[in-house]
Design a protein around this motif. Structure first.
Motif, PDB file in Angstrom:
ATOM      1  N   GLU A   1       0.865  -1.317   0.048  1.00 22.03           N
ATOM      2  CA  GLU A   1       0.081   0.011   0.183  1.00 22.03           C
ATOM      3  C   GLU A   1       0.920   1.094  -0.050  1.00 22.03           C
ATOM      4  O   GLU A   1       2.009   1.174   0.655  1.00 22.03           O
ATOM      5  CB  GLU A   1      -1.032  -0.014   1.070  1.00 22.03           C
ATOM      6  CG  GLU A   1      -1.734   1.340   1.363  1.00 22.03           C
ATOM      7  CD  GLU A   1      -2.330   1.415   2.637  1.00 22.03           C
ATOM      8  OE1 GLU A   1      -3.290   1.162   3.257  1.00 22.03           O
ATOM      9  OE2 GLU A   1      -1.325   1.910   3.718  1.00 22.03           O
ATOM     10  N   GLY A   2       0.558   2.207  -0.804  1.00 17.81           N
ATOM     11  CA  GLY A   2       1.106   3.711  -0.556  1.00 17.81           C
ATOM     12  C   GLY A   2       2.043   3.746  -1.779  1.00 17.81           C
ATOM     13  O   GLY A   2       2.518   2.686  -2.377  1.00 17.81           O
ATOM     14  N   SER A   3       2.638   5.099  -1.872  1.00 22.28           N
ATOM     15  CA  SER A   3       3.233   5.450  -3.036  1.00 22.28           C
ATOM     16  C   SER A   3       4.692   5.900  -2.438  1.00 22.28           C
ATOM     17  O   SER A   3       5.129   5.960  -1.248  1.00 22.28           O
ATOM     18  CB  SER A   3       2.730   6.786  -3.627  1.00 22.28           C
ATOM     19  OG  SER A   3       2.937   7.776  -2.697  1.00 22.28           O
ATOM     20  N   ILE A   4       5.694   6.038  -3.449  1.00 21.09           N
ATOM     21  CA  ILE A   4       7.174   6.183  -3.248  1.00 21.09           C
ATOM     22  C   ILE A   4       7.246   7.664  -3.253  1.00 21.09           C
ATOM     23  O   ILE A   4       7.193   8.291  -4.240  1.00 21.09           O
ATOM     24  CB  ILE A   4       8.000   5.505  -4.140  1.00 21.09           C
ATOM     25  CG1 ILE A   4       7.838   3.943  -4.191  1.00 21.09           C
ATOM     26  CG2 ILE A   4       9.476   5.886  -3.722  1.00 21.09           C
ATOM     27  CD1 ILE A   4       7.837   3.295  -2.773  1.00 21.09           C
ATOM     28  N   THR A   5       7.514   8.334  -2.153  1.00 21.58           N
ATOM     29  CA  THR A   5       7.858   9.661  -1.769  1.00 21.58           C
ATOM     30  C   THR A   5       9.197  10.117  -1.292  1.00 21.58           C
ATOM     31  O   THR A   5       9.526  11.258  -1.146  1.00 21.58           O
ATOM     32  CB  THR A   5       6.729  10.564  -0.846  1.00 21.58           C
ATOM     33  OG1 THR A   5       6.626   9.628   0.365  1.00 21.58           O
ATOM     34  CG2 THR A   5       5.427  10.293  -1.666  1.00 21.58           C
ATOM     35  N   THR A   6       9.844   9.171  -0.678  1.00 21.52           N
ATOM     36  CA  THR A   6      11.170   9.598  -0.143  1.00 21.52           C
ATOM     37  C   THR A   6      12.251   8.724  -0.523  1.00 21.52           C
ATOM     38  O   THR A   6      12.173   7.747  -0.916  1.00 21.52           O
ATOM     39  CB  THR A   6      10.991   9.243   1.480  1.00 21.52           C
ATOM     40  OG1 THR A   6      10.926   8.077   1.633  1.00 21.52           O
ATOM     41  CG2 THR A   6       9.979  10.203   2.189  1.00 21.52           C
ATOM     42  N   PRO A   7      13.614   9.083  -0.640  1.00 26.83           N
ATOM     43  CA  PRO A   7      14.723   8.183  -1.015  1.00 26.83           C
ATOM     44  C   PRO A   7      14.567   6.818  -0.345  1.00 26.83           C
ATOM     45  O   PRO A   7      15.073   5.789  -0.790  1.00 26.83           O
ATOM     46  CB  PRO A   7      15.827   9.124  -0.698  1.00 26.83           C
ATOM     47  CG  PRO A   7      15.398  10.532  -0.532  1.00 26.83           C
ATOM     48  CD  PRO A   7      13.946  10.376   0.001  1.00 26.83           C
ATOM     49  N   HIS A   8      14.276   7.013   1.167  1.00 26.85           N
ATOM     50  CA  HIS A   8      14.322   5.779   2.021  1.00 26.85           C
ATOM     51  C   HIS A   8      13.467   4.833   1.609  1.00 26.85           C
ATOM     52  O   HIS A   8      13.866   3.543   1.533  1.00 26.85           O
ATOM     53  CB  HIS A   8      14.247   6.095   3.521  1.00 26.85           C
ATOM     54  CG  HIS A   8      14.081   5.003   4.450  1.00 26.85           C
ATOM     55  ND1 HIS A   8      12.827   5.117   5.199  1.00 26.85           N
ATOM     56  CD2 HIS A   8      14.861   3.955   4.527  1.00 26.85           C
ATOM     57  CE1 HIS A   8      12.846   3.715   5.693  1.00 26.85           C
ATOM     58  NE2 HIS A   8      14.073   3.506   5.673  1.00 26.85           N
ATOM     59  N   ASP A   9      12.152   5.493   1.207  1.00 30.57           N
ATOM     60  CA  ASP A   9      11.239   4.257   0.622  1.00 30.57           C
ATOM     61  C   ASP A   9      11.445   3.955  -0.818  1.00 30.57           C
ATOM     62  O   ASP A   9      11.171   2.791  -0.996  1.00 30.57           O
ATOM     63  CB  ASP A   9       9.820   5.088   0.412  1.00 30.57           C
ATOM     64  CG  ASP A   9       9.217   5.231   1.897  1.00 30.57           C
ATOM     65  OD1 ASP A   9       9.662   4.483   2.825  1.00 30.57           O
ATOM     66  OD2 ASP A   9       7.929   5.724   1.976  1.00 30.57           O
ATOM     67  N   ALA A  10      12.183   4.576  -1.541  1.00 33.23           N
ATOM     68  CA  ALA A  10      12.679   4.101  -2.720  1.00 33.23           C
ATOM     69  C   ALA A  10      13.513   2.918  -2.443  1.00 33.23           C
ATOM     70  O   ALA A  10      13.567   1.968  -3.619  1.00 33.23           O
ATOM     71  CB  ALA A  10      13.247   5.086  -3.648  1.00 33.23           C
ATOM     72  N   GLU A  11      14.247   2.791  -1.598  1.00 37.73           N
ATOM     73  CA  GLU A  11      15.277   1.765  -1.531  1.00 37.73           C
ATOM     74  C   GLU A  11      14.342   0.649  -0.728  1.00 37.73           C
ATOM     75  O   GLU A  11      14.817  -0.610  -1.114  1.00 37.73           O
ATOM     76  CB  GLU A  11      16.460   2.259  -0.352  1.00 37.73           C
ATOM     77  CG  GLU A  11      17.374   2.769  -1.169  1.00 37.73           C
ATOM     78  CD  GLU A  11      18.187   3.417  -0.030  1.00 37.73           C
ATOM     79  OE1 GLU A  11      18.662   2.830   1.250  1.00 37.73           O
ATOM     80  OE2 GLU A  11      18.996   4.561  -0.102  1.00 37.73           O
ATOM     81  N   ARG A  12      13.553   1.027   0.039  1.00 34.21           N
ATOM     82  CA  ARG A  12      12.783   0.007   1.001  1.00 34.21           C
ATOM     83  C   ARG A  12      12.100  -0.923  -0.092  1.00 34.21           C
ATOM     84  O   ARG A  12      11.943  -2.140   0.240  1.00 34.21           O
ATOM     85  CB  ARG A  12      11.987   0.564   2.026  1.00 34.21           C
ATOM     86  CG  ARG A  12      11.417  -0.331   2.911  1.00 34.21           C
ATOM     87  CD  ARG A  12      10.917   0.538   4.163  1.00 34.21           C
ATOM     88  NE  ARG A  12       9.880   1.366   4.201  1.00 34.21           N
ATOM     89  CZ  ARG A  12       8.699   1.231   4.113  1.00 34.21           C
ATOM     90  NH1 ARG A  12       8.027   0.046   4.474  1.00 34.21           N
ATOM     91  NH2 ARG A  12       7.789   2.195   3.842  1.00 34.21           N
ATOM     92  N   ILE A  13      11.493  -0.119  -1.289  1.00 29.28           N
ATOM     93  CA  ILE A  13      10.444  -1.098  -2.109  1.00 29.28           C
ATOM     94  C   ILE A  13      11.361  -2.098  -2.783  1.00 29.28           C
ATOM     95  O   ILE A  13      10.836  -3.177  -3.027  1.00 29.28           O
ATOM     96  CB  ILE A  13       9.827  -0.014  -3.099  1.00 29.28           C
ATOM     97  CG1 ILE A  13       8.667  -0.970  -3.601  1.00 29.28           C
ATOM     98  CG2 ILE A  13      10.563   0.468  -3.785  1.00 29.28           C
ATOM     99  CD1 ILE A  13       7.669  -1.800  -2.978  1.00 29.28           C
ATOM    100  N   GLN A  14      12.614  -1.675  -2.987  1.00 30.67           N
ATOM    101  CA  GLN A  14      13.626  -2.725  -3.532  1.00 30.67           C
ATOM    102  C   GLN A  14      13.972  -4.098  -2.724  1.00 30.67           C
ATOM    103  O   GLN A  14      13.744  -5.110  -3.334  1.00 30.67           O
ATOM    104  CB  GLN A  14      14.947  -2.358  -3.936  1.00 30.67           C
ATOM    105  CG  GLN A  14      14.945  -0.991  -4.873  1.00 30.67           C
ATOM    106  CD  GLN A  14      14.490  -1.440  -6.267  1.00 30.67           C
ATOM    107  OE1 GLN A  14      14.445  -2.528  -6.792  1.00 30.67           O
ATOM    108  NE2 GLN A  14      13.796  -0.204  -7.050  1.00 30.67           N
ATOM    109  N   GLU A  15      14.005  -3.811  -1.479  1.00 28.79           N
ATOM    110  CA  GLU A  15      14.097  -4.908  -0.503  1.00 28.79           C
ATOM    111  C   GLU A  15      12.592  -5.836  -0.208  1.00 28.79           C
ATOM    112  O   GLU A  15      12.860  -6.984  -0.261  1.00 28.79           O
ATOM    113  CB  GLU A  15      14.181  -4.369   0.938  1.00 28.79           C
ATOM    114  CG  GLU A  15      15.786  -3.684   1.091  1.00 28.79           C
ATOM    115  CD  GLU A  15      15.865  -2.776   2.485  1.00 28.79           C
ATOM    116  OE1 GLU A  15      14.937  -2.990   3.265  1.00 28.79           O
ATOM    117  OE2 GLU A  15      16.667  -1.872   2.250  1.00 28.79           O
ATOM    118  N   VAL A  16      11.649  -5.123  -0.345  1.00 27.20           N
ATOM    119  CA  VAL A  16      10.419  -5.501  -0.458  1.00 27.20           C
ATOM    120  C   VAL A  16      10.028  -6.466  -1.440  1.00 27.20           C
ATOM    121  O   VAL A  16       9.806  -7.701  -1.492  1.00 27.20           O
ATOM    122  CB  VAL A  16       9.056  -4.822  -0.162  1.00 27.20           C
ATOM    123  CG1 VAL A  16       7.855  -5.417  -0.403  1.00 27.20           C
ATOM    124  CG2 VAL A  16       8.920  -4.215   1.114  1.00 27.20           C
TER     125      VAL A  16
END
Ligand code: SF4
Ligand code: SF4
Lengths: 379, 256
Positions: free
Chosen positions: B59-74
């Motif tokens: 759920e949710g969109s990518i809005t921060t550099p941290h989340d951009a990395e985290r989605i790769q881990e997911v």
């Protein structure tokens, strides 16, 4: 059997609905809801759209007050009897795995018979068209057949036509000419409000026996005929049908399809409101354990991608190909498939197209472009 | 027990409404919990089981550099990755920032903007990683969410149609609000799934499920103009929860 024409006075009209109830029918008919005249279950005569009519045009529908209290003084609304005989969603079967065996349950619960009050001639023709699909001996639909067999048809001839009507072009109205159980015409003047009624079946005759009527005079029968003739003169649209099939077959590559494809939303409203469109898709659901499943049939449309999906993609990719498929089926390939036209001239697809696309005008545009091409060729 | 598929639910920039739809399936959730191992779902349970996961709901969109990395881990830890909701599938309402200068907004909104670390845009999960299935809606339809999970569990096709909302209106028996009331409606260009709720209450569709499979935006908006809708209102209608979905975005830009 009472097979002459009788008079049912407006004040006695409630007895007709009461008699239907006594005979175990659920009665469905016109009623005002959400600024339109829709079909719904009727509790009493008070549910009928007394004093209401409508104005229709491409992409526009407007409820209007009449100057009198006619019960059937409108033309047709968005609904057709299709929603009862061929409902939008229908369970096909459910099955369960019990001790390694698969059991399939009976999909056909008993439903009380339905009476359709206010059927128009074009709508009766639409049912004949759907009969051709669902009662075909090779592929009959038992649920449709059962509902159809039980249903009682009470027709009311049109005494008005709308801007989007063209039943006279399609030979489907406005005078009811296919079998119905009761056939009525509403006659209303400042002095009287009554219905001429004829029975068309034994069931209809029995009902007619049970309500207070008197034989109609010749003048009363003539008045009813005159009112139907007036409606015939009010058709807002026409379509030339003699050459339709050849015209459309000869024009599959006409650039006009591109033009209409650019205007069409592919929203499928035309196919949903059309009383003859019959296409469906299947949906399977499983319960959480995966031990039981259910299959549902629901209305689908040639305007959706899934409808022509085969391995790898949808066959009809473009908007123009989907519109062309719909219109050539209605007006041309239907003739090869079912030996008749698939359109009965009710105009619903014109009124309820959100952007007012009008098949009568699209046919005209194709016919005219052909004349232009011929003119070019002659030069 | 060991055979049960492991399910994880991940949150990025979002309001939590979509994952709460899963909790909202009161009758179904316990049964679903019996068929899958809920391995990571902070909204439902504090117990977290390590990956990899068979199914991830994102759920949710990518809005921060941290989340951009985290989605790769997911993505790396997930078998099937299903995005849920307008934020995850189109950037969400927060993608309205994509039309503005983000820095300028910070200075207006926050007392200490230098604490904020953010990207210029809010973007869909599919812009960053491969997504196996997108479930639309703002929020998603909880019954569709359960159906998608069950379809995966039982190896069948989910019952999610990409056609217009109009088919759902007609199935429900709604009178068309645009034709009969002159109310501008996004239904003809909007992806089905909600069950045509708004038109059932005499409102035009707001487009919560984003563009349908073949949205003809110019044909709809030119009809709206005929209904007397102002250009700015056409822009606003296209630019809501799914305002950065390409079809809606491109049309809205014509009315800038
Ligand atoms: S094609 Fe249009 S006019 Fe013809 S029967 Fe269907 S809805 Fe009526
Ligand atoms: S012809 Fe009209 S109603 Fe039919 S799919 Fe196209 S836009 Fe929709």
């Amino acid at each position: 059997m009472k097979n002459e024409t009788y008079i049912l006075e407006r004040k006695d009209f409630p007895t007709l609905l009461e008699e239907l109830g006594r005979r175990g029918y659920r009665t469905f008919g016109p009623t005002v809801r959400d600024q339109a005249i829709v079909y719904d279950e009727l509790e009493s005569v008070d549910d009928l759209p007394a004093g209401w009519t409508e104005e229709q045009d491409g992409g526009k529908y407007e409820l209007r007050r009449r100057e009198d209290d006619a019960l059937f003084g409108y033309v047709i609304g968005p609904d057709s009897w299709k929603k009862y005989l061929h409902p939008p969603r229908q369970k096909v079967f459910s099955c369960a795995a019990v001790d390694g065996l698969i059991t399939i349950d009976d999909p056909e619960p008993e439903e009380p018979p339905m009476a359709f009050l206010g059927m128009r001639s074009c709508e009766r023709h639409a049912i004949a068209v759907q009969d051709g699909v669902f009662l075909d001996p090779g592929s009959a639909d038992p649920a449709y057949a059962r509902r159809r067999e039980q249903a009682l048809f009470i027709a009311v001839n049109c005494t008005n036509a709308s801007e989007t009507c063209f039943c006279t072009s399609m030979n489907t109205g406005p005078k009811v000419d296919l079998p119905v159980d009761l056939n009525m015409t509403e006659c209303l003047t400042p002095d009287h409000h009554r219905f001429t009624v004829r029975a068309g079946s034994n069931r209809g005759a029995e009902i007619l026996e049970a309500v207070p009527t008197r034989p109609a005079t010749e003048a009363e029968v003539a008045e009813a005929e005159r009112r139907i003739d007036e409606a015939a003169g009010e058709m807002g649209r026409t379509i030339e049908t003699s050459d339709l099939k050849d015209l459309l077959y000869a024009n599959l590559d006409n650039p006009h399809w591109e033009d209409v494809g650019a205007r069409c939303l592919n929203c499928a409203n035309c196919t949903m409101v059309c009383p003859t469109c019959f296409c469906t898709t299947m949906e399977d659901v499983t319960d959480i354990t995966g031990k039981s499943a259910e299959r549902t049939r629901r209305w689908d449309s040639c305007f959706t991608w899934d409808f022509s999906y085969m391995h790898g993609g949808s066959v009809r990719q473009s908007s123009k190909s989907r519109y062309r498929q719909w219109m050539t089926h209605k007006l041309a390939t239907w003739q090869d498939q079912f030996d008749r036209l698939g359109c009965i001239g009710c105009g619903r697809c014109i009124t309820w197209c959100p952007v007012g696309i009008d098949l009568t005008k699209e046919v005209e545009a194709i016919r005219n472009s052909e004349t232009v091409e011929e003119a070019h060729a002659d030069n | 027990m060991a055979d049960k598929p492991k399910l994880a639910v991940w949150k990025f920039a979002s309001c939590d409404g979509c994952q709460l739809s899963l909790l909202d399936c009161e009758d179904e959730i316990l049964a679903v919990a019996g068929e899958v191992e809920i391995a990571n779902f902070p909204e439902a349970s504090r117990a977290v089981i390590d990956g990899p996961y068979d199914v991830s709901l994102v759920e949710g969109s990518i809005t921060t550099p941290h989340d951009a990395e985290r989605i790769q881990e997911v993505r790396a830890q997930s078998g099937l990755l299903i995005t849920i909701g307008a934020c995850a599938t189109a950037g969400g309402i927060q993608a309205l920032r994509n039309y503005q200068d983000v820095k300028e907004m910070f200075n207006v909104v926050y007392a200490s903007p230098h604490y904020i670390e953010t990207l210029e845009t809010s973007s869909a999960i599919a812009d960053h990683v491969k997504v196996d299935f997108e479930l639309r809606g703002c929020p998603v339809n909880k019954m569709q969410l359960v159906d998608v999970l069950l379809a995966h569990l039982h190896g069948r096709k989910p019952n999610v149609s990409a056609h217009s909302v109009c088919l759902e209106c007609k199935e429900r028996g709604n009178v068309c609000v645009m034709t009969a009331h002159g109310t501008p409606c996004m239904g003809p260009v909007t992806h089905a799934g909600c069950g045509a709720i708004c038109p059932a209450y005499h409102r035009g569709c707001y487009g919560c499920f984003g563009p349908m499979e073949s949205p003809n935006m110019p044909a709809l908006t030119s009809w709206w103009k005929g209904l007397g809708v102002a250009d700015a209102d056409i822009r606003r209608a296209c630019r809501s929860f799914n305002g950065y979905a390409p079809a809606f975005r491109e049309e809205s830009e014509k009315y800038d």
